[in-house]
Design a protein around this motif. Structure first.
Motif, short mmCIF file in Angstrom:
data_model
loop_
_atom_site.label_atom_id
_atom_site.label_comp_id
_atom_site.label_asym_id
_atom_site.label_seq_id
_atom_site.Cartn_x
_atom_site.Cartn_y
_atom_site.Cartn_z
N GLU A 1 -5.39 -6.50 -3.75
CA GLU A 1 -6.22 -5.71 -3.00
C GLU A 1 -5.30 -4.21 -2.69
O GLU A 1 -6.29 -3.43 -2.42
CB GLU A 1 -6.53 -6.20 -1.71
N ALA A 2 -4.39 -4.01 -3.02
CA ALA A 2 -3.62 -3.04 -2.88
C ALA A 2 -3.71 -1.94 -4.37
O ALA A 2 -3.22 -1.00 -4.21
CB ALA A 2 -1.99 -3.14 -2.78
N THR A 3 -4.30 -2.72 -5.19
CA THR A 3 -4.43 -2.04 -6.75
C THR A 3 -5.65 -0.96 -6.93
O THR A 3 -5.92 -0.45 -7.77
CB THR A 3 -4.26 -2.95 -7.86
N GLY A 4 -6.71 -1.46 -5.97
CA GLY A 4 -7.89 -0.45 -6.05
C GLY A 4 -8.69 -1.11 -7.27
O GLY A 4 -9.07 -0.79 -8.22
N ALA A 5 -8.73 -2.62 -7.54
CA ALA A 5 -9.08 -3.23 -8.50
C ALA A 5 -10.77 -3.25 -8.65
O ALA A 5 -11.32 -4.37 -8.86
CB ALA A 5 -8.49 -4.71 -8.88
N TRP A 6 -11.29 -2.08 -8.48
CA TRP A 6 -12.79 -2.05 -8.66
C TRP A 6 -13.19 -0.44 -9.16
O TRP A 6 -12.84 0.27 -8.24
CB TRP A 6 -13.42 -2.62 -7.41
N PRO A 7 -13.62 -0.60 -10.05
CA PRO A 7 -14.08 -1.63 -11.19
C PRO A 7 -12.90 -2.17 -11.68
O PRO A 7 -11.72 -1.84 -11.52
CB PRO A 7 -14.75 -0.67 -12.33
N PRO A 8 -13.11 -3.40 -12.19
CA PRO A 8 -12.17 -4.47 -12.44
C PRO A 8 -10.86 -3.53 -13.51
O PRO A 8 -11.26 -2.60 -14.27
CB PRO A 8 -12.81 -5.44 -13.66
N ILE A 9 -9.97 -4.33 -13.38
CA ILE A 9 -8.68 -3.58 -13.92
C ILE A 9 -8.04 -4.51 -14.90
O ILE A 9 -8.05 -5.87 -14.99
CB ILE A 9 -7.39 -3.02 -13.09
N SER A 10 -7.08 -3.94 -15.98
CA SER A 10 -6.41 -4.77 -16.76
C SER A 10 -5.14 -5.16 -16.09
O SER A 10 -4.30 -4.24 -15.85
CB SER A 10 -6.14 -4.28 -18.09
N ARG B 1 -4.69 5.63 -8.68
CA ARG B 1 -4.66 4.33 -9.40
C ARG B 1 -5.68 4.24 -10.66
O ARG B 1 -5.46 3.59 -11.22
CB ARG B 1 -5.31 3.53 -8.27
N PHE C 1 -2.58 -0.40 -17.19
CA PHE C 1 -2.19 -1.55 -17.19
C PHE C 1 -1.26 -1.97 -15.95
O PHE C 1 -0.33 -1.16 -15.80
CB PHE C 1 -1.25 -2.05 -18.48
N PHE D 1 0.84 -1.22 0.06
CA PHE D 1 0.16 -0.02 -0.04
C PHE D 1 1.02 1.11 0.05
O PHE D 1 0.81 2.18 -0.78
CB PHE D 1 -0.95 0.07 1.03
#
Lengths: 297, 171, 379
Positions: A68-77, A42, A47, A28
């Motif tokens: 979970e450290a990437t803020g993958a919501w909405p979904p990411i590539s 983020r 990518f 984080f």
């Protein structure tokens, strides 16, 4: 090729060990710092490539947690390599060549203080012929030191805990984000055969090819950061890359060491400490696999 | 004539130290005191149980100041009856129910919770359950899950919740 | 800059079996790779780079097995990369390989996925060696129950998918499970493993590998399959309100890849699809998630036989993951099988005149997705 640069780099504090936080918690702050340095969030990332290793944690799916450290919501590539983070940087560089994405994030994490890493690394070997011998990295290091006529090391740099993140950007976007982008003048990676017995251990053919493909020798190098664990590895790598000087590893946070060396080389250009730098990452016994990146102002 | 040897078993033994993060440790302490806690994200207001120490959506760090207590009762949102696969180290031998449970006061479910005190064929989505405390808190506390302080869950006897209450909380 | 066109010129797979004790791990990969190279009319020396994928290392108990496999894959002096994105890994490995070619970085890439489940223990690996590992089916079962509850699908839909895919597998010489005379009744009589899923509605554990050779336009041969789009998506595994039954990551991934391939009506524009169905109910679930059916209607396509090998939208005519599951290869097999279809090389399970194929894989908590669209014509 499209011009792509490293525009930001953030490692965790060097020499951490016995970390109590999770890999995600370690990541984080470094991701936050890498983004904050250049004033993006983020949501600006097109990518992401992550790197981690299940055998450090002793449980599957380390990358599911670190997502979970990437803020993958909405979904990411996003994609993941079970390799040192330097290869995540490589994959991000490849992705940025396409022109549809301008900013990419590469990161890696590894907590080495929860197992005996010398023991763990011995199951990285050929399961049929080498792993049953429980050859550990220091034994390999001593073997290779003999091959170059150097005093066999009695100790390897400590395996430590770390996380690191780099942001890459293409073309004008890189120029907008930072005064001195560390342009990737060349990047390549190669492997040698796995069996030490079929290699000339006094040399690193894979590092030589990677260095040549990356164009290390095209111009003088101001500074080089090599993933050398022992003095003899430094000699072998400098010989392979045609360098006269290079900084090795003081500590060895597995999965992150290479990304830190490559990121530090890029950072030297970003900060104005160098106009041309080299970063190197390695994996496998006796420098089996090598990645070389050349950065230019 | 003996069969030719096709496999040689090679068991690798690696020891790992299990380290609970400070967030998990605090959660465990609260569980030992009979309280189920979560972290409420200061930005989106979602309550995560168990707490992660961050909100993965807003990427905000959370700590004790964001701690909230939730009830030890909730709604079963989905479940499965497991026939345990036998492997080295597997201690489960009999069929058992694993359920996802939306605790009262939490925004999301806790996964893979044991439900007992009811025939397997009568377990259903929307069923209300309550915690049965008194388990061994040292069991299963690996920094995730609900630790061993809760033995399992059992029907609370309250009326079932309608579909609208649980169907968006499969997980 | 514009991207290089990417052609699939070689496809190879092993004969997938429960135990391939005739081969080492390296030998298993070479069986698939040599078949792909032969198909591409290439030799090991023609390969510029290798991209390899497999599921978690604890499944076989080898850390980063590509380090050891480099020798068998002819990699000395070459680049080799290792991808790991859970169940979707075979798909995302092919996507990474495609990017190496489309970026112009490499010209001829060998991509390979594998699992040798007989030399390890997957359920043990999934639990990190602890007791109580429920396996993937135990994790996904509540999601399937939710789908059944939400859609009102009749209980025989899952078994119908299981029967269809196993019948298809009888036409595929490489498939692992060869279950003759399977009926919906026999599937429904098989015991539950992770209720509501029965043993015969679950994928087997297989040894196997899949390999493809990808080239740029310059290296393409007559009869190649052409990549018209690739997409990957990752989403958080668990957060309040996340819907694992119809995850947004899968919808976004599909929308992305269709847009690259110019597909606006997937049901009518796609001739054949291989989608990742390790448990029977995932066929109707993914039909909806990937836009082939409206939400709640996926099971109706199964019921009407639309997804049969003779139907309007044949799904998993190779037998799918339900018939062969070498995990790290399972996603790549989906990508490979649709490439074979548009090349007209699928043999007994060939769909006549297939021009557009969709390959799909998913992994983790239904949170990692990889897809591609291939056609028999250049983009």
């Amino acid at each position: 090729m499209r011009d792509v640069a490293v525009v930001s780099f953030a490692p965790s504090e060097p020499g951490l060990t016995g970390v109590e936080e999770t890999e995600t918690q370690l990541l984080f702050p470094v991701i936050n710092e890498a983004l904050a340095k250049i004033g993006i969030t983020r949501k600006d990332i097109g990518f992401t490539c992550s790197a981690s290793c299940d055998y450090l944690a002793g449980a599957p799916f380390a990358f599911v947690q670190t997502l979970e450290a990437t803020g993958a919501w909405p979904p990411i590539s996003e994609s993941h390599v079970e390799m040192d983070g330097a290869w995540a940087l490589y994959e991000a560089w490849v992705r940025l060549q396409h022109g549809d994405v301008d900013v990419a994030l590469a990161f890696s994490s590894g907590i080495c203080s929860r197992a005996d890493i010398r023991e763990v690394l011995s199951i990285q070997l050929d399961p049929y012929y080498l792993a049953p011998l429980w050859l550990d990295p220091l034994s390999f290091g001593r073997l290779q030191a003999e091959a170059v006529g150097q005093e066999p090391p009695t100790q390897a740099p400590a395996y430590t805990d770390a996380a690191a993140a780099v942001v890459l950007a293409a073309g004008d976007r890189a120029r907008e984000l930072v005064d001195r982008p560390a342009w990737i003048a060349g990047i390549d990676h190669r492997t040698d055969a796995h069996y030490p017995g079929v290699r000339d251990l006094s040399k690193s053919e894979s590092a030589r090819i990677a260095g040549q493909q990356a164009g290390v020798d095209k111009a003088p190098v101001d500074v080089a950061y090599l993933s050398a664990q022992y003095p003899h590895e430094g000699l072998i790598l400098m010989d392979a890359l045609g360098l006269t000087h290079g900084y090795g590893l003081a500590t060895n946070p597995l999965m992150v060491s290479g990304l830190i060396q490559v990121g530090t080389a890029a950072d030297a250009v970003i900060k104005g400490d160098a106009n041309r730098s080299v970063g190197h990452a390695s994996a496998g016994p006796c420098l089996q696999q090598n990645l070389v990146a050349v950065f230019e102002a | 004539m003996s069969e030719p040897v096709r496999f040689v078993s090679q068991k690798v033994d690696l020891d790992y130290k299990v380290v609970t993060s400070p967030v998990a440790r605090r959660f465990d302490e609260q569980m030992r005191a009979g309280r189920i806690t979560g972290h409420k994200c200061p930005e989106c207001g979602l309550v995560y149980v168990p707490p992660k120490g961050f909100c993965p959506i807003d990427c905000v760090i959370t700590d004790e100041s964001n701690e909230v207590e939730v009830r030890d009762a909730g709604t079963l949102t989905s479940f499965t009856v497991i026939t345990p696969i036998q492997y080295q180290g597997q201690e489960e031998k009999e069929e058992y129910v694993l359920a996802n449970i939306l605790l009262d006061g939490a925004s999301g479910t806790i996964g893979q919770q044991r439900v007992e005190g009811i025939p397997h064929s009568e377990v259903r989505m929307g069923m209300r359950v309550k915690a049965v405390w008194g388990g061994d808190p040292n069991e299963g506390s690996r920094g995730w899950g609900l630790t061993g302080a809760i033995k399992h869950w059992e029907p609370s006897g309250e009326p079932d919740e309608p579909k609208e209450k649980y169907q968006e909380h499969v997980l | 800059m514009s991207s290089e066109r990417v052609a699939v010129v070689g496809c190879g797979q092993t004969h997938h079996r429960k135990v391939r004790d005739d081969l080492s791990m390296a030998g298993l990969l070479r069986e698939a790779a040599e078949r792909a190279l032969a198909d591409a009319q290439m030799d090991w020396k023609d390969v510029d780079a290798v991209v390899i994928g497999k599921a978690p290392d604890p499944f076989e108990g080898i850390m980063m097995p590509e380090i050891y496999l480099a020798d068998a894959l002819g990699c000395a002096g070459k680049p080799i990369m290792r991808v790991h994105t859970a169940g979707s890994v075979g798909g995302s490995t092919a996507v990474v390989a495609t990017h190496l070619v489309s970026s112009g970085v490499r010209e001829r890439v060998l991509t390979i996925g594998f699992e040798k489940q007989s030399e390890g223990d997957t359920t043990w690996g999934l639990g990190g060696g602890r007791s109580g590992s429920v396996g993937a089916g135990g994790y996904f079962a509540p999601h399937m129950r939710a789908y059944i509850d939400r859609s009102g699908a009749p209980d025989y839909i899952g078994p119908a998918v299981a029967v269809k895919d196993r019948r298809n597998a009888l036409k595929n010489p490489y498939a692992h499970l060869k279950l003759e005379n399977l009926t919906i009744e026999t599937v429904m009589e098989s015991p539950y493993v992770w209720e509501p899923v029965r043993r015969l509605e679950s994928c087997p554990t297989s040894d196997g590998a899949a390999a493809m050779v990808l080239t740029n336009e310059k290296g393409a041969t007559e009869g190649a399959a052409w990549v018209h789009g690739t997409a990957i998506r990752s989403e958080l595994g668990q957060f309040p309100g996340r819907d694992p039954v119809n995850p947004r990551g899968g919808r976004d991934c599909a929308a992305d890849v269709y847009s690259q391939a110019g597909i606006t009506d997937p049901f009518n524009e796609v001739d054949v699809a291989e989608i990742y169905v390790p448990f029977s109910w995932y066929e109707p679930m993914w039909l909806e998630n990937l836009g082939f059916a409206a939400e709640g209607d996926g099971w109706k396509l199964v019921e009407k036989g639309v997804t049969d090998i003779t139907g309007e939208l044949p799904i998993n005519v190779s037998g799918g993951v339900l018939s062969s599951n070498p995990i790290g290869a399972s996603g790549m097999l989906r990508f490979l099988e649709v490439a074979l279809q548009v090349r007209g090389l699928a043999g007994e399970h060939q769909i006549d005149g297939a021009r557009t194929g969709v390959g799909h894989a998913y992994g983790g908590a239904s949170q990692f997705f990889a897809m591609w669209v291939v056609r028999n014509e250049k983009p």
